[in-house]
Scaffold this motif. Structure first.
Motif, mmCIF file in Angstrom:
data_model
loop_
_atom_site.group_PDB
_atom_site.id
_atom_site.type_symbol
_atom_site.label_atom_id
_atom_site.label_comp_id
_atom_site.label_asym_id
_atom_site.label_seq_id
_atom_site.Cartn_x
_atom_site.Cartn_y
_atom_site.Cartn_z
ATOM 1 N N ASN A 60 35.206 78.932 50.243
ATOM 2 C CA ASN A 60 36.393 78.686 49.419
ATOM 3 C C ASN A 60 36.228 77.427 48.576
ATOM 4 O O ASN A 60 36.608 77.396 47.400
ATOM 5 C CB ASN A 60 37.636 78.559 50.303
ATOM 6 C CG ASN A 60 37.973 79.851 50.995
ATOM 7 O OD1 ASN A 60 37.663 80.930 50.507
ATOM 8 N ND2 ASN A 60 38.579 79.751 52.157
ATOM 9 N N THR A 64 36.012 77.341 44.448
ATOM 10 C CA THR A 64 36.909 76.504 43.648
ATOM 11 C C THR A 64 36.116 75.611 42.705
ATOM 12 O O THR A 64 36.449 75.494 41.519
ATOM 13 C CB THR A 64 37.795 75.637 44.574
ATOM 14 O OG1 THR A 64 38.521 76.501 45.438
ATOM 15 C CG2 THR A 64 38.763 74.794 43.780
ATOM 16 N N GLY A 67 34.584 77.442 39.729
ATOM 17 C CA GLY A 67 35.521 77.724 38.646
ATOM 18 C C GLY A 67 35.532 76.639 37.587
ATOM 19 O O GLY A 67 35.840 76.901 36.428
ATOM 20 N N LEU A 119 39.222 69.194 38.163
ATOM 21 C CA LEU A 119 38.991 69.780 39.476
ATOM 22 C C LEU A 119 39.615 68.901 40.557
ATOM 23 O O LEU A 119 40.248 69.406 41.489
ATOM 24 C CB LEU A 119 37.492 69.943 39.743
ATOM 25 C CG LEU A 119 37.081 70.411 41.138
ATOM 26 C CD1 LEU A 119 37.661 71.785 41.444
ATOM 27 C CD2 LEU A 119 35.573 70.442 41.274
ATOM 28 N N ASN A 122 43.148 69.667 41.002
ATOM 29 C CA ASN A 122 43.492 71.034 41.373
ATOM 30 C C ASN A 122 44.019 71.061 42.811
ATOM 31 O O ASN A 122 43.363 70.581 43.736
ATOM 32 C CB ASN A 122 42.249 71.925 41.232
ATOM 33 C CG ASN A 122 42.500 73.358 41.618
ATOM 34 O OD1 ASN A 122 42.588 73.662 42.800
ATOM 35 N ND2 ASN A 122 42.609 74.220 40.619
ATOM 36 N N ASN A 124 44.463 73.499 44.999
ATOM 37 C CA ASN A 124 43.640 74.260 45.941
ATOM 38 C C ASN A 124 42.430 73.442 46.384
ATOM 39 O O ASN A 124 42.101 73.384 47.568
ATOM 40 C CB ASN A 124 43.207 75.580 45.303
ATOM 41 C CG ASN A 124 42.534 76.503 46.295
ATOM 42 O OD1 ASN A 124 42.848 76.509 47.479
ATOM 43 N ND2 ASN A 124 41.597 77.296 45.799
ATOM 44 N N PHE A 125 41.772 72.784 45.421
ATOM 45 C CA PHE A 125 40.620 71.961 45.750
ATOM 46 C C PHE A 125 41.023 70.809 46.662
ATOM 47 O O PHE A 125 40.337 70.508 47.644
ATOM 48 C CB PHE A 125 39.960 71.411 44.479
ATOM 49 C CG PHE A 125 38.822 70.474 44.760
ATOM 50 C CD1 PHE A 125 37.604 70.949 45.206
ATOM 51 C CD2 PHE A 125 38.977 69.099 44.601
ATOM 52 C CE1 PHE A 125 36.549 70.087 45.489
ATOM 53 C CE2 PHE A 125 37.933 68.235 44.885
ATOM 54 C CZ PHE A 125 36.720 68.731 45.320
#
Length: 197
Positions: A60, A64, A67, A119, A122, A124-125
């Motif tokens: 995961n 990430t 991306g 990033l 982010n 999620n990161f």
């Protein structure tokens, strides 16, 4: 004749008493060695649990980062290889070596992430990075417990008279300690943007 029988009886009683004491000490020492050896196995199982948790988080995290930084294929490949080595490792020595590889690869992945401000913001990161940091802390705790259990076992079987009983029972020293990897002993290089080295 009675004196000879008396001497033989005393010697026999002494042999039985001493033999019983040695036998009792052997059984006690053997039981302690088994207990300590099982503690090593239990603590190793805990290390495996947290290593697996980290291995499960990595895809995961890599997805990430990919991306935002798709051109960093070498780093992603290194992380994938190191993760595969960890999952495929069978013995403690193999897992310890694979874990060292993974530590280095993850360090490079997180260094790549530092180059991408979007990033780092982010959500999620950030969540994955936080989970990874928590997992790394758990790994450190479990490594310590594992190393402590190996040390207790090795100390016990190395002490007299346990060392004699360990040899009789086939118990051998365990040297599968987790040690700091060579990469973790290097001083990190910090460079600020716009600063000259």
């Amino acid at each position: 004749m009675k004196v000879v029988l008396g001497v033989i009886a005393v010697i026999l009683i002494l042999v039985l008493v001493v033999g019983g004491m040695v036998g009792s000490m052997y059984v006690s020492s053997r039981n302690q060695m088994v207990t300590l050896n099982e503690a090593i196995k239990s603590n190793w199982a805990q290390v495996n649990v947290v290593l697996q948790r980290r291995a499960d988080l990595i895809p995961n995290l890599v997805a990430t980062v990919k991306g935002f930084a798709a051109h960093e294929e070498t780093v992603f490949g290194d992380v994938d290889k190191a993760r595969a080595a960890l999952i495929g490792a069978q013995t403690p020595q193999q897992k310890i070596a694979a874990n060292g590889q993974l530590d280095g690869a993850l360090g490079r992945l997180l260094a790549v992430a530092e180059n991408y401000p979007q990033l780092k913001s982010n959500e999620n990161f950030l969540q994955l990075q936080d989970e990874l940091a928590g997992t790394e802390n758990r790994i450190a705790v479990e490594r310590k417990r594992y190393n402590d259990s190996i040390q207790a076992y090795n100390t016990y079987i190395g002490q007299f008279p346990s060392s004699i009983f360990a040899a009789w029972g086939g118990f051998q020293r365990n040297n599968d300690y987790f040690a700091a990897s060579a990469a973790s002993q290097e001083v990190p290089k910090v460079q600020f943007p716009g600063a000259t080295p």
